[in-house]
Design an enzyme around this catalytic site. Structure first.
Site, short mmCIF file in Angstrom:
data_model
loop_
_atom_site.label_atom_id
_atom_site.label_comp_id
_atom_site.label_asym_id
_atom_site.label_seq_id
_atom_site.Cartn_x
_atom_site.Cartn_y
_atom_site.Cartn_z
N HIS A 118 -27.06 46.54 40.85
CA HIS A 118 -28.25 46.50 41.70
C HIS A 118 -28.57 45.02 41.88
CE1 HIS A 118 -32.20 47.30 43.35
NE2 HIS A 118 -32.69 46.45 42.48
N CYS A 176 -28.87 48.49 48.18
CA CYS A 176 -29.64 47.33 47.75
C CYS A 176 -28.89 46.02 47.98
CB CYS A 176 -30.03 47.46 46.28
SG CYS A 176 -28.62 47.64 45.16
#
Length: 194
Positions: free
Chosen positions: A30, A108
């Site tokens: 992420h 993301c």
């Protein structure tokens, strides 16, 4: 123009998944962009509003228990002012809606790369989004990774707040409309537009 502000990519290890994927040379990460002491990231939810959220820079605990801070990568610097960045993030939110999230095509890391390109003219390092590239070549991988596992907890909180705000706005509008129509009824010839 403002002072040169560092643009930093904060990378988080999704350690429970990397136990399985690291053996084949693919990590699951992420990421978020840090600038002016704020970190902006993107995640999915089922609603048609922005999936962009903000956390304290480098704070993996705000993302949830499956995330661990891995590293900070300095990407460059920007002369955009903090107010400009808020407008840029708001504008990106029109493209990066929660219900547009896709693990392979709009995740993301795609958001982090888009914001980085705007702020300092550089994409994020390719290794961070390698899983999306490889899995787009191997379609069955997409079905192996449930989307809900990859939605950070900080985003869940952000979504809850957004839904609460929308509910309150709808209730206020309904109350105003009913008060307006009640008072409009007492005045001959006046029409209330809803």
């Amino acid at each position: 123009m403002g002072a040169n502000q560092l643009v930093v990519l904060n990378v988080y290890d999704m350690y429970w998944m990397n136990e399985y994927t690291s053996s084949i040379g693919i990590g699951v990460f992420h990421s978020g962009i840090e600038v002016y002491g704020r970190e902006f990231a993107y995640g999915g939810h089922p609603y048609p509003f922005s999936g962009i959220f903000e956390i304290s820079p480098g704070n993996a605990s705000e993302l949830g228990e499956t995330f661990k801070f891995k590293e900070a990568v300095v990407l460059g610097s920007t002369d955009f002012l903090e107010d400009d960045i808020e407008k840029i993030v708001e504008e990106l939110g029109k493209e990066y809606k929660g219900n547009a999230y896709h693990l392979m095509h709009k995740n993301c890391n795609h958001f982090s790369s888009a914001l980085s390109e705007i702020l300092c003219g550089k994409e994020i390092p390719r290794w961070i989004n390698r899983l999306a590239y490889f899995s787009s070549c191997i379609p069955f991988l997409q079905s192996c990774l449930p989307k809900e596992w990859l939605t950070p907890a900080a985003l869940q909180s952000s979504v809850s707040q957004e839904l609460q705000d929308e509910l309150e706005e709808a209730e206020d509008a309904a109350a105003s409309a009913s008060m307006g129509s009640a008072s409009a009824g007492s005045r001959p010839g006046r029409h209330t537009k809803l």
